[in-house]
Motif scaffolding. Structure first.
Motif, PDB file in Angstrom:
ATOM      1  N   ALA A 140       0.833  -1.205   0.000  1.00 63.88           N
ATOM      2  CA  ALA A 140       0.000   0.000   0.000  1.00 63.88           C
ATOM      3  C   ALA A 140       0.871   1.260   0.000  1.00 63.88           C
ATOM      4  O   ALA A 140       0.412   2.334  -0.378  1.00 63.88           O
ATOM      5  CB  ALA A 140      -0.926   0.002   1.209  1.00 63.88           C
ATOM      6  N   GLY A 141       2.148   1.106   0.443  1.00 60.33           N
ATOM      7  CA  GLY A 141       3.057   2.258   0.404  1.00 60.33           C
ATOM      8  C   GLY A 141       3.635   2.642   1.758  1.00 60.33           C
ATOM      9  O   GLY A 141       4.097   3.760   1.942  1.00 60.33           O
ATOM     10  N   LYS A 142       3.647   1.696   2.694  1.00 62.16           N
ATOM     11  CA  LYS A 142       4.161   1.999   4.033  1.00 62.16           C
ATOM     12  C   LYS A 142       5.622   2.438   3.988  1.00 62.16           C
ATOM     13  O   LYS A 142       5.987   3.454   4.586  1.00 62.16           O
ATOM     14  CB  LYS A 142       4.007   0.754   4.921  1.00 62.16           C
ATOM     15  N   THR A 147       7.366   3.573   1.480  1.00 58.30           N
ATOM     16  CA  THR A 147       7.517   4.831   0.741  1.00 58.30           C
ATOM     17  C   THR A 147       7.112   6.021   1.605  1.00 58.30           C
ATOM     18  O   THR A 147       7.821   7.023   1.673  1.00 58.30           O
ATOM     19  CB  THR A 147       6.663   4.781  -0.540  1.00 58.30           C
ATOM     20  N   LYS A 194      14.730   0.777   2.618  1.00 56.41           N
ATOM     21  CA  LYS A 194      14.765  -0.516   1.923  1.00 56.41           C
ATOM     22  C   LYS A 194      16.194  -1.023   1.803  1.00 56.41           C
ATOM     23  O   LYS A 194      16.458  -2.190   1.984  1.00 56.41           O
ATOM     24  CB  LYS A 194      14.168  -0.370   0.516  1.00 56.41           C
ATOM     25  N   HIS A 223       3.898  -8.746   5.197  1.00 61.91           N
ATOM     26  CA  HIS A 223       4.221  -9.904   4.344  1.00 61.91           C
ATOM     27  C   HIS A 223       4.295 -11.177   5.154  1.00 61.91           C
ATOM     28  O   HIS A 223       3.495 -11.425   6.033  1.00 61.91           O
ATOM     29  CB  HIS A 223       5.550  -9.678   3.603  1.00 61.91           C
ATOM     30  N   ASN A 226      -3.595   6.529  -0.476  1.00 62.18           N
ATOM     31  CA  ASN A 226      -2.363   6.699  -1.254  1.00 62.18           C
ATOM     32  C   ASN A 226      -2.550   6.391  -2.738  1.00 62.18           C
ATOM     33  O   ASN A 226      -3.535   5.797  -3.139  1.00 62.18           O
ATOM     34  CB  ASN A 226      -1.303   5.757  -0.653  1.00 62.18           C
ATOM     35  N   ASP A 284      -1.872   9.441  -7.771  1.00 69.04           N
ATOM     36  CA  ASP A 284      -1.300   9.680  -9.104  1.00 69.04           C
ATOM     37  C   ASP A 284      -1.675   8.557 -10.067  1.00 69.04           C
ATOM     38  O   ASP A 284      -1.346   8.601 -11.245  1.00 69.04           O
ATOM     39  CB  ASP A 284       0.231   9.792  -9.002  1.00 69.04           C
ATOM     40  N   ARG A 285      -2.351   7.539  -9.542  1.00 67.53           N
ATOM     41  CA  ARG A 285      -2.817   6.445 -10.387  1.00 67.53           C
ATOM     42  C   ARG A 285      -4.331   6.431 -10.369  1.00 67.53           C
ATOM     43  O   ARG A 285      -4.956   6.892  -9.424  1.00 67.53           O
ATOM     44  CB  ARG A 285      -2.369   5.115  -9.812  1.00 67.53           C
ATOM     45  N   SER A 304      -0.089  11.123  -2.505  1.00 66.00           N
ATOM     46  CA  SER A 304       0.719  10.183  -3.264  1.00 66.00           C
ATOM     47  C   SER A 304       2.106  10.155  -2.642  1.00 66.00           C
ATOM     48  O   SER A 304       2.881  11.100  -2.791  1.00 66.00           O
ATOM     49  CB  SER A 304       0.781  10.637  -4.731  1.00 66.00           C
ATOM     50  N   ALA A 305       2.386   9.081  -1.927  1.00 70.82           N
ATOM     51  CA  ALA A 305       3.655   9.005  -1.203  1.00 70.82           C
ATOM     52  C   ALA A 305       4.839   9.004  -2.165  1.00 70.82           C
ATOM     53  O   ALA A 305       5.843   9.658  -1.935  1.00 70.82           O
ATOM     54  CB  ALA A 305       3.687   7.758  -0.327  1.00 70.82           C
TER      55      ALA A 305
HETATM   56  P1  GDP Z   1       4.811  -1.398   1.523  1.00 73.73           P
HETATM   57  O1  GDP Z   1       4.820  -2.859   1.205  1.00 73.73           O
HETATM   58  O2  GDP Z   1       3.509  -0.971   2.096  1.00 73.73           O
HETATM   59  O3  GDP Z   1       5.988  -0.942   2.335  1.00 73.73           O
HETATM   60  O4  GDP Z   1       4.847  -0.638   0.108  1.00 73.73           O
HETATM   61  P2  GDP Z   1       6.001   0.153  -0.614  1.00 73.73           P
HETATM   62  O5  GDP Z   1       6.212   1.475  -0.003  1.00 73.73           O
HETATM   63  O6  GDP Z   1       7.182  -0.733  -0.784  1.00 73.73           O
HETATM   64  O7  GDP Z   1       5.281   0.407  -2.015  1.00 73.73           O
HETATM   65  C1  GDP Z   1       4.820  -0.657  -2.837  1.00 73.73           C
HETATM   66  C2  GDP Z   1       4.884  -0.231  -4.289  1.00 73.73           C
HETATM   67  O8  GDP Z   1       3.972   0.842  -4.518  1.00 73.73           O
HETATM   68  C3  GDP Z   1       6.256   0.299  -4.695  1.00 73.73           C
HETATM   69  O9  GDP Z   1       6.515  -0.126  -6.010  1.00 73.73           O
HETATM   70  C4  GDP Z   1       6.084   1.794  -4.610  1.00 73.73           C
HETATM   71  O10 GDP Z   1       6.951   2.464  -5.486  1.00 73.73           O
HETATM   72  C5  GDP Z   1       4.650   1.956  -5.042  1.00 73.73           C
HETATM   73  N1  GDP Z   1       4.054   3.187  -4.492  1.00 73.73           N
HETATM   74  C6  GDP Z   1       4.079   3.630  -3.208  1.00 73.73           C
HETATM   75  N2  GDP Z   1       3.433   4.811  -3.109  1.00 73.73           N
HETATM   76  C7  GDP Z   1       2.985   5.103  -4.349  1.00 73.73           C
HETATM   77  C8  GDP Z   1       2.260   6.213  -4.889  1.00 73.73           C
HETATM   78  O11 GDP Z   1       1.892   7.167  -4.211  1.00 73.73           O
HETATM   79  N3  GDP Z   1       1.976   6.146  -6.226  1.00 73.73           N
HETATM   80  C9  GDP Z   1       2.372   5.120  -7.029  1.00 73.73           C
HETATM   81  N4  GDP Z   1       2.056   5.161  -8.304  1.00 73.73           N
HETATM   82  N5  GDP Z   1       3.055   4.082  -6.537  1.00 73.73           N
HETATM   83  C10 GDP Z   1       3.366   4.063  -5.225  1.00 73.73           C
END
Ligand code: GDP
Length: 522
Positions: free
Chosen positions: A23-25, A27, A46, A91, A141, A144-145, A255-256
């Motif tokens: 989900a973007g945690k 990021t 990372k 995960h 989050n 942008d998509r 959008s993170a």
């Molecule tokens: P986590 O598993 O929750 O820690 O997620 P990540 O931060 O690793 O993000 C998972 C994927 O989503 C990565 O490929 C990021 O680049 C992408 N991502 C995170 N935030 C955004 C966003 O705001 N927009 C888009 N398009 N992709 C994002």
């Protein structure tokens, strides 16, 4: 001095991010750390996962899985706040630790992927936060998509999670047509991909752009004005009190990845998120500004430092001030302990901590002294913080020692690891040992530690059970109710538990034995 201490405590904001993987945690965390100046480049969080600490065996498991313990707690300063972010592993490494971490925070940030809405893991973690009644802030989050309609997402929050929401801002378009957010709280528009000087457009008393502006020509802007009008008239009222009670979640869109809306989120969050709150103990409520140091252990981690075999116990400070070398009392045993070696967690490195106050997390070296849930107290009046809840495991294996000659070590190892809270333990009628875990990694860690710390190779066979249920009226349970699909076992406190193969087996059991009242832990 005294006033300084109170100010220090009130400046603390300690939270965890709850979300489903991807989900973007990571990021979002990185962006927050960047604002705090705690890291210098995105990718650092990372990058650490396979970097610096890769030498230990323990880290080997983590490296293979691409996960991190080194960033368990991240602290940074922003404005006049000290922010502590506690990591909630996801995960495969999802485990009881993930749940217990939520016992140590004062608020939670829930990240939702705008295309996916509420996902399974978010729901599980949300329930724990709800149980505690802590404030939950929502960040929707990936605007942008192309994602789902914002109104639909809010409805899902109410229906699936049962929490009311207050959108602090509202998106203007999304995906390729994402123009920015309408910030209800600051009465301004924040434009996407626009230089900082021009990014913000103030709004007039009617909540509209004054005078001429190209945005006013856009259908999306006009659509947003309509949406906001609807929210003002039919949506929930803003209430600081209901936010504080965890009844109303402030919602932010952003959008993170493109770092959009993150700073606005951070600054608003800091304003409304609670500083450390009083905590219940068997001696009554303990104020965070009480003078004597106290805290509890919410997580124990093995071998963080490859040079030692020691463990680190993570302590959430609940009152007073920690000073290196101070002596505290371990309430469970009444033993005095000098906290000489301690660590505070900063994003870039682990640095030695000298002073920390309520709300902060410290790591203290552990040579087998601590258990999960232990309370540490300064002074003579020992007390115990509320017990940490146990969580219902979802994975079960039967475990044996490969070498029968190693029985003694096997028993000792299991006992200690179970006490430490690393894993849950059950016994069948024939004295077989079943282990239960919330996540698969707990088994791998167990196997690894049995080998390395107790010199025992273990064999683990999945038993096919997925659901554990405790029993209110144990006296009515009969041995004959047990079958391969509904196995009757005892937990480590000798309570009876049924392990069911699946939902179907549980319903079948319920139909056949309507008088047996089953319950789950969490
Ligand atoms: P986590 O598993 O929750 O820690 O997620 P990540 O931060 O690793 O993000 C998972 C994927 O989503 C990565 O490929 C990021 O680049 C992408 N991502 C995170 N935030 C955004 C966003 O705001 N927009 C888009 N398009 N992709 C994002």
């Amino acid at each position: 001095m005294k006033i300084d201490f109170i100010q220090e405590v009130q400046s603390r904001r300690t939270f965890a991010i709850i979300s489903h993987p991807d989900a973007g945690k990571t990021t979002l965390t990185e962006q927050l750390l960047l604002f705090g100046g705690a890291i210098r480049a995105a990718g650092t969080v990372k990058g650490k996962k396979s970097g610096k600490f890769a030498t230990s065996d323990w880290m080997e498991i983590e490296k293979q899985r691409g996960i991190s313990v080194t960033s368990s707690v991240m602290a940074f300063d922003y404005d006049d706040y000290r922010v502590n972010i506690l990591d909630t592993p996801g995960h495969q490494d999802f485990s009881e630790d993930t749940y217990r971490t939520l016992m140590a925070v004062d608020s939670a940030v829930m990240i939702i992927d705008s295309a996916k809405g509420i996902e399974a893991q978010t729901l599980k973690l949300f329930k724990v936060c709800r149980m505690r009644g802590i404030p939950i802030f929502t960040f929707i989050n990936k605007l942008d998509r192309q994602g789902r309609e914002p109104l639909e997402l809010l409805e899902e929050l109410e229906e699936v999670l049962g929490i009311q929401s207050y959108p602090m801002n509202w998106p203007i378009g999304m995906g390729k047509e994402f123009l920015g957010i309408y910030d209800r709280f600051h009465n301004r528009i924040e434009q996407f991909r626009v230089e900082e000087e021009d990014r913000f457009i103030p709004l007039n008393d009617e909540g509209e752009i004054e005078g001429e502006h190209p945005l006013k020509e856009s259908n999306l802007y006009n659509q947003t004005l309509e949406d906001v009008l609807l929210l003002n008239e039919a949506g929930n009222q803003f209430s600081r009190e209901r936010i504080a009670n965890g009844e109303l979640s402030p919602v932010f869109f952003g959008s993170a990845l493109t770092n959009f809306g993150v700073q606005t989120f951070l600054e608003t969050y800091l304003q409304f998120a609670p500083s450390p709150q009083p905590r219940n103990s068997d001696a009554g409520e303990i104020e965070p500004t009480a003078e004597d140091f106290s805290g509890f252990v919410f997580k124990i981690q093995a071998n963080m430092n490859p040079a030692h075999r020691d463990r680190i116990a993570f302590v959430r400070i609940c009152s007073g001030q920690f000073e290196r070398g101070m002596t505290v009392n371990l309430s469970r045993t009444g033993k005095s302990i000098k906290l000489a070696q301690s660590t505070q967690f900063l994003a870039d490195d682990r640095s030695t901590v000298n002073e920390a106050v309520s709300g902060d997390i410290i790591g203290v070296y552990d040579t087998g002294t601590y258990q999960i849930g232990d309370t540490l107290v300064q002074g003579k009046q020992g007390f115990q913080y509320e017990k940490l809840p146990q969580f219902t495991p979802e994975l079960f294996v039967r475990v044996t020692a490969k070498n029968v000659m190693k029985q003694k070590h096997f028993q000792k190892g299991i006992l200690q690891l179970v006490q430490e809270g690393a894993i849950q333990y059950y016994k069948t009628r024939t004295e077989d040992i079943i282990l239960g875990a919330v996540g698969q990694l707990q088994f791998e860690v167990f196997e690894h530690r049995m080998k390395n710390e107790y010199n025992v190779d273990v064999k683990m066979e999945p038993i096919g059970s997925k659901i554990a249920r405790w029993i209110e009226n144990e006296e009515d349970v009969k041995e004959t109710m047990s079958s391969s699909r509904s196995m009757l076992v005892k937990d480590r406190h000798d309570n009876l538990v049924f392990l069911f193969e699946n939902d179907f087996a549980m319903r079948w059991f319920n139909d056949k034995n309507p008088d047996i009242r089953l319950y789950s832990l969490m």
